[in-house]
Design a protein around this motif. Structure first.
Motif, PDB file in Angstrom:
ATOM      1  N   LEU A   1      -6.221   5.899  -6.742  1.00 26.22           N
ATOM      2  CA  LEU A   1      -6.639   6.886  -5.607  1.00 26.22           C
ATOM      3  C   LEU A   1      -5.705   7.856  -5.393  1.00 26.22           C
ATOM      4  CD1 LEU A   1      -8.426   4.636  -2.822  1.00 26.22           C
ATOM      5  CD2 LEU A   1      -9.389   5.633  -4.707  1.00 26.22           C
ATOM      6  N   ASP A   2      -4.247   7.616  -5.335  1.00 26.34           N
ATOM      7  CA  ASP A   2      -3.376   8.602  -5.237  1.00 26.34           C
ATOM      8  C   ASP A   2      -2.567   9.096  -6.303  1.00 26.34           C
ATOM      9  OD1 ASP A   2      -2.562   5.771  -5.256  1.00 26.34           O
ATOM     10  OD2 ASP A   2      -0.611   6.470  -4.152  1.00 26.34           O
ATOM     11  N   ALA A   3      -1.918  10.280  -6.451  1.00 25.39           N
ATOM     12  CA  ALA A   3      -1.165  10.720  -7.122  1.00 25.39           C
ATOM     13  C   ALA A   3      -0.207  11.705  -6.594  1.00 25.39           C
ATOM     14  CB  ALA A   3      -1.849  11.446  -8.264  1.00 25.39           C
ATOM     15  N   PRO A   4       1.174  11.792  -6.920  1.00 26.27           N
ATOM     16  CA  PRO A   4       1.705  10.957  -7.893  1.00 26.27           C
ATOM     17  C   PRO A   4       2.051   9.525  -7.173  1.00 26.27           C
ATOM     18  CG  PRO A   4       3.307  12.583  -7.155  1.00 26.27           C
ATOM     19  CD  PRO A   4       1.977  12.804  -6.292  1.00 26.27           C
ATOM     20  N   SER A   5       2.199   8.468  -8.094  1.00 23.10           N
ATOM     21  CA  SER A   5       2.311   7.234  -7.275  1.00 23.10           C
ATOM     22  C   SER A   5       3.335   7.063  -6.421  1.00 23.10           C
ATOM     23  CB  SER A   5       2.674   6.227  -8.565  1.00 23.10           C
ATOM     24  OG  SER A   5       3.771   6.389  -9.101  1.00 23.10           O
ATOM     25  N   GLY A   6       3.490   6.080  -5.619  1.00 22.61           N
ATOM     26  CA  GLY A   6       4.373   5.680  -4.651  1.00 22.61           C
ATOM     27  C   GLY A   6       5.759   5.378  -5.236  1.00 22.61           C
ATOM     28  N   THR A   7       5.718   4.913  -6.575  1.00 23.59           N
ATOM     29  CA  THR A   7       6.591   4.579  -7.086  1.00 23.59           C
ATOM     30  C   THR A   7       7.541   5.618  -7.718  1.00 23.59           C
ATOM     31  OG1 THR A   7       5.820   2.467  -7.753  1.00 23.59           O
ATOM     32  CG2 THR A   7       7.668   3.298  -9.178  1.00 23.59           C
ATOM     33  N   ALA A   8       6.658   6.654  -8.164  1.00 22.82           N
ATOM     34  CA  ALA A   8       7.120   8.009  -8.870  1.00 22.82           C
ATOM     35  C   ALA A   8       8.055   8.862  -7.676  1.00 22.82           C
ATOM     36  CB  ALA A   8       6.277   8.790  -9.354  1.00 22.82           C
TER      37      ALA A   8
ATOM     38  N   SER B   1       2.603  -9.351 -12.751  1.00 22.08           N
ATOM     39  CA  SER B   1       3.841  -8.837 -12.424  1.00 22.08           C
ATOM     40  C   SER B   1       4.414  -8.520 -11.186  1.00 22.08           C
ATOM     41  CB  SER B   1       4.092  -7.540 -13.387  1.00 22.08           C
ATOM     42  OG  SER B   1       3.484  -6.314 -13.030  1.00 22.08           O
ATOM     43  N   PHE B   2       3.543  -8.336 -10.127  1.00 25.32           N
ATOM     44  CA  PHE B   2       3.908  -7.731  -8.918  1.00 25.32           C
ATOM     45  C   PHE B   2       4.356  -9.089  -7.905  1.00 25.32           C
ATOM     46  CE2 PHE B   2       1.392  -4.132 -10.290  1.00 25.32           C
ATOM     47  CZ  PHE B   2       2.260  -3.367 -10.152  1.00 25.32           C
ATOM     48  N   MET B   3       3.800 -10.218  -8.603  1.00 27.70           N
ATOM     49  CA  MET B   3       3.448 -11.517  -7.757  1.00 27.70           C
ATOM     50  C   MET B   3       4.961 -11.815  -7.269  1.00 27.70           C
ATOM     51  SD  MET B   3       0.633 -11.386  -6.602  1.00 27.70           S
ATOM     52  CE  MET B   3       0.215  -9.659  -6.926  1.00 27.70           C
TER      53      MET B   3
ATOM     54  N   GLN C   1       2.207   6.730 -15.475  1.00 27.28           N
ATOM     55  CA  GLN C   1       0.867   6.604 -15.988  1.00 27.28           C
ATOM     56  C   GLN C   1       0.336   5.297 -15.304  1.00 27.28           C
ATOM     57  OE1 GLN C   1       1.937   5.831 -20.054  1.00 27.28           O
ATOM     58  NE2 GLN C   1       2.323   7.911 -20.609  1.00 27.28           N
ATOM     59  N   HIS C   2      -1.011   5.391 -14.890  1.00 27.59           N
ATOM     60  CA  HIS C   2      -1.866   4.599 -14.373  1.00 27.59           C
ATOM     61  C   HIS C   2      -3.098   4.310 -14.720  1.00 27.59           C
ATOM     62  CE1 HIS C   2       1.666   4.442 -11.317  1.00 27.59           C
ATOM     63  NE2 HIS C   2       1.170   3.420 -11.152  1.00 27.59           N
ATOM     64  N   HIS C   3      -4.036   3.285 -14.456  1.00 31.14           N
ATOM     65  CA  HIS C   3      -5.212   3.244 -14.453  1.00 31.14           C
ATOM     66  C   HIS C   3      -6.149   4.144 -13.686  1.00 31.14           C
ATOM     67  CE1 HIS C   3      -5.560   1.625 -10.460  1.00 31.14           C
ATOM     68  NE2 HIS C   3      -4.595   1.245 -10.576  1.00 31.14           N
ATOM     69  N   PRO C   4      -7.149   4.703 -14.200  1.00 37.24           N
ATOM     70  CA  PRO C   4      -8.038   5.635 -13.530  1.00 37.24           C
ATOM     71  C   PRO C   4      -8.697   5.594 -12.249  1.00 37.24           C
ATOM     72  CG  PRO C   4      -9.309   4.927 -15.584  1.00 37.24           C
ATOM     73  CD  PRO C   4      -7.945   4.131 -15.524  1.00 37.24           C
TER      74      PRO C   4
ATOM     75  N   THR D   1       0.912  -1.186  -0.050  1.00 39.23           N
ATOM     76  CA  THR D   1       0.042  -0.050   0.077  1.00 39.23           C
ATOM     77  C   THR D   1       0.983   1.290  -0.002  1.00 39.23           C
ATOM     78  OG1 THR D   1      -1.610  -1.292   1.220  1.00 39.23           O
ATOM     79  CG2 THR D   1      -2.003   1.017   1.100  1.00 39.23           C
ATOM     80  N   THR D   2       0.449   2.404  -0.768  1.00 40.52           N
ATOM     81  CA  THR D   2       1.338   3.347  -0.762  1.00 40.52           C
ATOM     82  C   THR D   2       0.905   4.453   0.232  1.00 40.52           C
ATOM     83  OG1 THR D   2      -0.481   4.206  -2.260  1.00 40.52           O
ATOM     84  CG2 THR D   2       1.590   3.318  -3.189  1.00 40.52           C
ATOM     85  N   GLY D   3       1.505   5.485   0.362  1.00 42.45           N
ATOM     86  CA  GLY D   3       1.240   6.634   1.426  1.00 42.45           C
ATOM     87  C   GLY D   3       2.546   6.585   2.380  1.00 42.45           C
TER      88      GLY D   3
ATOM     89  N   PRO E   1       7.269   0.453  -2.585  1.00 41.12           N
ATOM     90  CA  PRO E   1       6.557   0.916  -3.329  1.00 41.12           C
ATOM     91  C   PRO E   1       6.331   0.445  -4.786  1.00 41.12           C
ATOM     92  CG  PRO E   1       8.861   2.124  -3.555  1.00 41.12           C
ATOM     93  CD  PRO E   1       8.635   0.960  -2.288  1.00 41.12           C
ATOM     94  N   ASN E   2       6.817  -0.629  -4.915  1.00 38.26           N
ATOM     95  CA  ASN E   2       6.865  -1.292  -6.108  1.00 38.26           C
ATOM     96  C   ASN E   2       7.307  -2.895  -5.954  1.00 38.26           C
ATOM     97  OD1 ASN E   2       6.359  -2.483  -8.711  1.00 38.26           O
ATOM     98  ND2 ASN E   2       6.157  -0.174  -9.400  1.00 38.26           N
ATOM     99  N   PHE E   3       6.725  -3.810  -6.292  1.00 36.84           N
ATOM    100  CA  PHE E   3       7.051  -5.184  -6.153  1.00 36.84           C
ATOM    101  C   PHE E   3       7.437  -5.686  -7.499  1.00 36.84           C
ATOM    102  CE2 PHE E   3       4.932  -4.903  -2.022  1.00 36.84           C
ATOM    103  CZ  PHE E   3       5.892  -5.743  -1.101  1.00 36.84           C
TER     104      PHE E   3
ATOM    105  N   VAL F   1      -2.170   0.152 -16.769  1.00 38.87           N
ATOM    106  CA  VAL F   1      -1.987  -0.799 -15.522  1.00 38.87           C
ATOM    107  C   VAL F   1      -1.108   0.299 -14.763  1.00 38.87           C
ATOM    108  CG1 VAL F   1      -1.552  -2.491 -14.159  1.00 38.87           C
ATOM    109  CG2 VAL F   1      -2.707  -2.750 -16.396  1.00 38.87           C
ATOM    110  N   ALA F   2       0.146  -0.058 -14.825  1.00 40.51           N
ATOM    111  CA  ALA F   2       1.260   0.895 -14.265  1.00 40.51           C
ATOM    112  C   ALA F   2       2.409   0.961 -14.789  1.00 40.51           C
ATOM    113  CB  ALA F   2       1.516   0.136 -12.742  1.00 40.51           C
ATOM    114  N   HIS F   3       2.713   2.384 -15.154  1.00 39.13           N
ATOM    115  CA  HIS F   3       3.828   2.531 -16.060  1.00 39.13           C
ATOM    116  C   HIS F   3       4.688   3.599 -15.871  1.00 39.13           C
ATOM    117  CE1 HIS F   3       1.289   0.022 -18.987  1.00 39.13           C
ATOM    118  NE2 HIS F   3       0.283   0.728 -18.217  1.00 39.13           N
TER     119      HIS F   3
HETATM  120  O1  LIG Z   1      -2.216   1.830  -7.630  1.00 43.29           O
HETATM  121  C1  LIG Z   1      -1.315   1.006  -8.538  1.00 43.29           C
HETATM  122  O2  LIG Z   1      -2.048   0.223  -9.428  1.00 43.29           O
HETATM  123  C2  LIG Z   1       0.016   1.106  -8.197  1.00 43.29           C
HETATM  124  N1  LIG Z   1       0.513   1.526  -7.053  1.00 43.29           N
HETATM  125  C3  LIG Z   1       1.989   1.402  -6.843  1.00 43.29           C
HETATM  126  C4  LIG Z   1       2.417   3.010  -6.956  1.00 43.29           C
HETATM  127  O3  LIG Z   1       1.743   3.970  -6.498  1.00 43.29           O
HETATM  128  O4  LIG Z   1       3.645   3.356  -7.393  1.00 43.29           O
HETATM  129  C5  LIG Z   1       2.900   0.747  -7.327  1.00 43.29           C
HETATM  130  C6  LIG Z   1       2.452   0.391  -9.072  1.00 43.29           C
HETATM  131  O5  LIG Z   1       2.882   1.462  -9.670  1.00 43.29           O
HETATM  132  C7  LIG Z   1       0.966   0.142  -9.306  1.00 43.29           C
END
Ligand SMILES: O=C(O)C1=N[C@H](C(=O)O)C[C@H](O)C1
Ligand SMILES: NC(=O)C1=CN([C@@H]2O[C@H](COP(=O)(O)OP(=O)(O)OC[C@H]3O[C@@H](n4cnc5c(N)ncnc54)[C@H](OP(=O)(O)O)[C@@H]3O)[C@@H](O)[C@H]2O)C=CC1
Length: 257
Positions: A149-156, A230-232, A143-146, A88-90, A115-117, A205-207
């Motif tokens: 809930l959060d922006a920017p992503s935890g990864t970014a 991809s995260f598994m 870039q993520h699916h709409p 989970t992010t945040g 932040p990213n597995f 998905v997550a880019h």
């Molecule tokens: O919400 C997601 O989908 C993702 N969240 C993580 C993030 O915020 O970085 C990891 C990945 O980007 C997918």
């Protein structure tokens, strides 16, 4: 060979999943179920009672919930001696300090927060941190699916912080930018001096792209998760490792070798 010498297979590690009906949680349940050395003993989602986890004797909990509830979940697990793997992010530095405090009070308990597995995403962050010292300009486009809930992503956010640290260590000054924001947000968010742009579109998905620039050349480092599967491998790696890693492990890097 006597009966005593016949080695019996180790007991499977008992795993509980929080956020089990979510996009990631559901995928984690399938991955744990499919692993012969792991046993899925509890699945908890919004409205369910967390005690299902302790009642089932879970040794490790995997949390893919929301930034609002993850801290409460994590504290609950650590206080009960249950190891945690958290996607989970945040997680701000202040939150991480709080987690370190809970873990210090329970020696032997471990938490992996990443932040990213995705293995490719971890490498993308490592490559970006390595490149950072060589380029005066850098921007991140995630870039993520709409339904995210959060922006920017935890990864970014994590990537930006790593890049900022590498730039500081290399003695680089601020990223050059004479642009005046005519419309608020046009230049993205500023994370430790690195501009981060968040795109949301159906089909994604997550880019993430990290764009570096210096005189006469650019370098783009890009990673794409097309499917949550991809995260598994990273999640399962952390689940298996966390019982032997007391305290806080931040990111997947130390587990990849
Ligand atoms: O919400 C997601 O989908 C993702 N969240 C993580 C993030 O915020 O970085 C990891 C990945 O980007 C997918
Ligand atoms: N580290 C990584 O590699 C990755 C991290 N993520 C992160 O993981 C998190 C989850 O993402 P995603 O699966 O897409 O989100 P979802 O919204 O699909 O899943 C979250 C789930 O948690 C449930 N939930 C809410 N509150 C609680 C609670 N108190 N206890 C248990 N479950 C609860 C939600 O229920 P309800 O819908 O009813 O509210 C939902 O089913 C996000 O922060 C995301 O950024 C995502 C992908 C990869």
């Amino acid at each position: 060979m006597t009966d005593e010498q016949v080695s019996s297979p180790a007991e499977p590690l008992r795993v509980g999943v929080l956020g089990a009906r979510g996009r990631m949680g559901a995928e984690v349940c399938k991955a744990v179920d499919a692993a012969s050395d792991l046993e899925l003993v509890a699945t908890v989602d919004q409205g369910d009672d967390l005690t299902a986890v302790s009642d089932a004797g879970a040794q490790v909990v995997v949390d893919f919930t929301t930034p609002d509830v993850v801290m409460g979940n994590l504290q609950w697990c650590v206080e009960r001696g249950i190891h945690a793997v958290v996607g989970t992010t945040g997680f701000t530095e202040q939150r991480l300090e709080q987690v370190r405090g809970w873990l210090a009070a329970k020696p032997g308990v471990g938490a992996v927060i990443a932040p990213n597995f995705g293995i490719g995403a971890v490498l993308m962050m490592q490559f970006a941190a390595r490149a950072a010292r060589h380029f005066e300009s850098v921007e991140i486009i995630e870039q993520h699916h709409p339904r995210k809930l959060d922006a920017p992503s935890g990864t970014a956010t994590h990537t930006a912080r790593q890049i900022a640290r590498a730039r500081a260590e290399a003695g680089l000054g601020p990223v050059p930018d004479a642009t005046k924001d005519e419309v608020a947000g046009a230049r993205g968010a500023d994370i430790d001096g690195v501009r981060v742009h968040a795109v949301r579109a159906t089909g994604l998905v997550a880019h993430q792209e990290v764009l570096f620039g210096t005189t006469g050349e650019t370098l783009t480092i890009r990673h794409d998760s097309y499917d949550r599967v991809s995260f598994m491998p990273g999640v399962l790696l952390a689940v298996r490792a966390v019982p032997d890693r007391p305290g806080l492990t931040l990111g997947l890097d130390p587990l990849l070798g």
